[in-house]
Design an enzyme around this catalytic site. Structure first.
Site, PDB file in Angstrom:
ATOM      1  N   CYS A  14       1.200  -4.388  -6.546  1.00 56.56           N
ATOM      2  CA  CYS A  14      -0.134  -3.839  -6.680  1.00 56.56           C
ATOM      3  C   CYS A  14      -1.284  -4.811  -6.887  1.00 56.56           C
ATOM      4  O   CYS A  14      -1.128  -5.942  -7.304  1.00 56.56           O
ATOM      5  CB  CYS A  14      -0.200  -2.801  -7.778  1.00 56.56           C
ATOM      6  SG  CYS A  14       1.233  -1.721  -7.799  1.00 56.56           S
ATOM      7  N   GLY A  42      -0.435  -4.631  -1.751  1.00 55.97           N
ATOM      8  CA  GLY A  42       0.236  -3.334  -1.734  1.00 55.97           C
ATOM      9  C   GLY A  42      -0.299  -2.467  -0.624  1.00 55.97           C
ATOM     10  O   GLY A  42      -1.517  -2.315  -0.487  1.00 55.97           O
ATOM     11  N   ASN A 120      -0.768  -3.655 -12.521  1.00 55.32           N
ATOM     12  CA  ASN A 120      -0.057  -4.581 -11.652  1.00 55.32           C
ATOM     13  C   ASN A 120       0.995  -5.288 -12.491  1.00 55.32           C
ATOM     14  O   ASN A 120       0.660  -6.018 -13.411  1.00 55.32           O
ATOM     15  CB  ASN A 120      -1.041  -5.593 -11.048  1.00 55.32           C
ATOM     16  CG  ASN A 120      -0.358  -6.744 -10.327  1.00 55.32           C
ATOM     17  OD1 ASN A 120      -0.873  -7.852 -10.303  1.00 55.32           O
ATOM     18  ND2 ASN A 120       0.781  -6.499  -9.718  1.00 55.32           N
ATOM     19  N   GLY A 121       2.280  -5.052 -12.193  1.00 58.75           N
ATOM     20  CA  GLY A 121       3.342  -5.704 -12.950  1.00 58.75           C
ATOM     21  C   GLY A 121       4.557  -4.819 -13.115  1.00 58.75           C
ATOM     22  O   GLY A 121       4.653  -3.741 -12.522  1.00 58.75           O
ATOM     23  N   CYS A 259       3.599 -16.560 -12.519  1.00 58.64           N
ATOM     24  CA  CYS A 259       4.553 -16.389 -11.423  1.00 58.64           C
ATOM     25  C   CYS A 259       4.260 -17.400 -10.318  1.00 58.64           C
ATOM     26  O   CYS A 259       3.197 -17.361  -9.691  1.00 58.64           O
ATOM     27  CB  CYS A 259       4.467 -14.969 -10.870  1.00 58.64           C
ATOM     28  SG  CYS A 259       5.489 -14.704  -9.409  1.00 58.64           S
ATOM     29  N   TYR A 265       3.197 -17.309  -2.110  1.00 53.32           N
ATOM     30  CA  TYR A 265       3.156 -16.235  -1.118  1.00 53.32           C
ATOM     31  C   TYR A 265       2.115 -15.157  -1.364  1.00 53.32           C
ATOM     32  O   TYR A 265       1.363 -14.786  -0.467  1.00 53.32           O
ATOM     33  CB  TYR A 265       4.544 -15.592  -1.020  1.00 53.32           C
ATOM     34  CG  TYR A 265       4.608 -14.360  -0.132  1.00 53.32           C
ATOM     35  CD1 TYR A 265       4.517 -14.466   1.252  1.00 53.32           C
ATOM     36  CD2 TYR A 265       4.771 -13.094  -0.681  1.00 53.32           C
ATOM     37  CE1 TYR A 265       4.578 -13.345   2.072  1.00 53.32           C
ATOM     38  CE2 TYR A 265       4.834 -11.967   0.127  1.00 53.32           C
ATOM     39  CZ  TYR A 265       4.737 -12.093   1.501  1.00 53.32           C
ATOM     40  OH  TYR A 265       4.798 -10.995   2.305  1.00 53.32           O
ATOM     41  N   ASP A 369       7.589 -19.892   3.849  1.00 55.85           N
ATOM     42  CA  ASP A 369       7.488 -19.947   2.387  1.00 55.85           C
ATOM     43  C   ASP A 369       8.790 -19.630   1.688  1.00 55.85           C
ATOM     44  O   ASP A 369       8.945 -19.944   0.509  1.00 55.85           O
ATOM     45  CB  ASP A 369       6.384 -19.007   1.874  1.00 55.85           C
ATOM     46  CG  ASP A 369       6.652 -17.566   2.203  1.00 55.85           C
ATOM     47  OD1 ASP A 369       7.635 -17.010   1.703  1.00 55.85           O
ATOM     48  OD2 ASP A 369       5.871 -16.983   2.973  1.00 55.85           O
ATOM     49  N   CYS A 405      14.148 -10.857  -9.561  1.00 56.00           N
ATOM     50  CA  CYS A 405      12.964 -10.896 -10.420  1.00 56.00           C
ATOM     51  C   CYS A 405      12.828  -9.561 -11.133  1.00 56.00           C
ATOM     52  O   CYS A 405      13.076  -8.509 -10.544  1.00 56.00           O
ATOM     53  CB  CYS A 405      11.717 -11.168  -9.587  1.00 56.00           C
ATOM     54  SG  CYS A 405      10.174 -11.090 -10.528  1.00 56.00           S
ATOM     55  N   CYS A 457      13.369 -16.826 -10.480  1.00 56.25           N
ATOM     56  CA  CYS A 457      14.068 -16.404  -9.264  1.00 56.25           C
ATOM     57  C   CYS A 457      14.760 -17.580  -8.591  1.00 56.25           C
ATOM     58  O   CYS A 457      15.691 -17.393  -7.796  1.00 56.25           O
ATOM     59  CB  CYS A 457      13.111 -15.702  -8.309  1.00 56.25           C
ATOM     60  SG  CYS A 457      11.585 -16.609  -7.981  1.00 56.25           S
TER      61      CYS A 457
END
Length: 477
Positions: A14, A42, A120-121, A259, A265, A369, A405, A457
């Site tokens: 998001c 999103g 967002n999260g 992050c 990305y 990426d 993740c 990750c």
């Protein structure tokens, strides 16, 4: 960035955009353009909710639905959103199904008035919080973790002097990643988790204030960048135009964990994340790849879009010319929207084509990426070979993925990751390249300008203990 993660095409959960026009002007149209700039974060649903702080503040006008911003909104429904305080949201689901009910912003009516929230999260303790609320009689309208935050803020507000105080109290109970925009009757509130996983910034446009996910959204509407919301900070903008800050949730700077995949990305190239240009970050990654994985070649190319700037960096460092090897059909949806792997493969073939005149007879370095499952990387290598490329050397501006993740990136389980249990040579053979090189893990911090990052990750070093139950699907399964 349609093909950044070429074999999986990541989903992230998001983008948020809040706006408060202190002069009373309607904000819905500006929020629409802000969400358009955040569409890359999103594409499953979009929504806007507004209220008029000079009139009946308990009356909220909201429109949201499944689809992209330009599908969900038109002149007619935008014109009905009258209000000078509003919140917008674009969604990709990592917790909760992709349904209209799960679209945001969430609008709650409670004893203190109304509460509008966009998130967002991902919360790592969302199932526990949800069960506790359900046992207390809460009735849920969605299957998202965001609703638990809204409920807790509403509950705390009953016993708090201000909405900001209630937000701080509620956020003490949650674990995980969040960048929030909240509208109470006459305040715009922004909050960022103590680790700073996701970006959140403050902007100003004439006599209006904005809180949003990325600086690119501010530039789209010609707003001035004021500052980043700090990790662990809750900011409140009231009718007097002052920005009130609360840092009770903040951690020491060395414990923050941005992050790293925002730099690799997710963020748009024209975004600046906590003072670091995303374009600069990706160029740095490309330069490091050229130093650590050199190879003789005729041309360096990127996989559009998020591989392009890393390819520029590789070219700058190596002296090998940079070129464009692919043409895109921009009218086709992002590949991660497709529910089945077979559909994703077909989408890649429709969306991306190699330019034979550019690659035929040449040794090509292709920069991407990431490689997740490897399926589509194989498709792209095959595409270049069919176009006549003599050699294809894949370079990846991220380390190999080994772990899922839990903080907002839709990465598959370990057994679906191509790097799991395989050497680089084995992966290279699977994707059909002549050589393969990944960005070294230790190079990631340079991409963030030295700021502390989350690289779990890749490394498995989670800044927060992983949840002991699934948080990435619907809670009622």
């Amino acid at each position: 960035m349609d093909f950044g993660a070429t074999d999986y095409s990541f989903g992230e959960d998001c983008g948020v955009f809040g706006m408060y026009d202190l002069s009373g002007g309607d904000v819905a149209t500006t929020i629409y353009y802000g969400l358009y700039a955040l569409q890359h974060r999103g594409q499953e649903s979009a929504g806007i909710a507004v209220t008029n702080t000079f009139d009946d503040v308990d009356k909220v006008f909201c429109h949201k639905d499944l689809g992209r911003v330009n599908k969900v909104f038109n002149e007619e429904n935008i014109s009905r959103l009258k209000g000078n305080l509003g919140v917008g949201h674009v969604r990709y689901s990592t917790a909760g199904a992709s349904t209209r009910e799960n679209s945001q912003p969430l609008v709650l009516a409670y004893i203190k008035g109304t509460l509008v929230l966009a998130h967002n999260g991902n919360l790592t303790n969302a199932p526990k919080l949800r069960r506790e609320l359900a046992m207390g009689g809460a009735i849920f309208q969605t299957t998202t973790d965001s609703e638990t935050i809204a409920y807790h803020i509403a509950r705390e507000r009953i016993h708090s002097k201000t909405a900001q105080e209630a937000t701080v109290k509620a956020l003490r109970k949650v674990q995980g990643s969040y960048s929030l925009v909240v509208a109470s009757p006459r305040k715009l509130i922004g909050a960022r988790d103590p680790w700073g996983f996701r970006p959140l910034v403050i902007g100003k446009l004439d006599n209006a204030y904005i809180i949003t996910s990325e600086t690119c959204a501010l530039e789209t509407i010609n707003a001035e960048f004021v500052r980043d919301v700090l990790p662990g900070e809750v900011v409140t903008i009231s009718s007097d135009g002052k920005i009130e800050s609360n840092l009770e949730l903040a951690l020491p700077e060395n414990k923050t964990a941005r992050c790293i995949f925002e730099y690799i990305y997710f963020c748009r190239p024209d975004t600046t994340f906590d003072g670091m240009s995303v374009t600069k970050s990706r160029i740095i990654a490309g330069k490091i790849l050229a130093k650590t994985h050199p190879v003789e070649a005729d041309l360096v190319v990127g996989v559009p879009e998020s591989g392009n700037m890393a390819a520029v960096g590789y070219s700058m460092e190596s002296g090998i010319p940079y070129g464009i090897a692919f043409t895109k059909n921009t009218y086709v949806g992002r590949t991660f929207i497709k529910p089945k792997q077979s559909s994703r493969v077909k989408s890649v073939q429709v969306k991306l084509n190699a330019l034979r005149e550019v690659v035929a007879g040449k040794k090509i370095i292709i920069i991407d990426d990431s490689i997740v499952r490897g399926t589509t990387s194989n498709q792209i290598v095959e595409m270049l070979r069919n176009a006549g490329a003599k050699e294809i050397h894949m370079r990846v501006s991220a380390p190999p993925f080994y772990h899922p993740c839990y903080f907002g990136i839709d990465i598959p389980d370990e057994n679906q990751l191509i790097a799991n249990g395989r050497t680089v040579e084995e992966i290279c053979k699977i994707i059909g390249a002549d050589s393969l090189g990944y960005l070294p893990l230790e190079a990631l911090k340079e991409m963030s300008g030295g700021l502390p990052i989350c690289d779990a990750c890749f490394s498995g070093n989670y800044p927060i203990a992983p949840p002991n139950e699934d948080i990435r699907g619907e809670f009622d399964k």
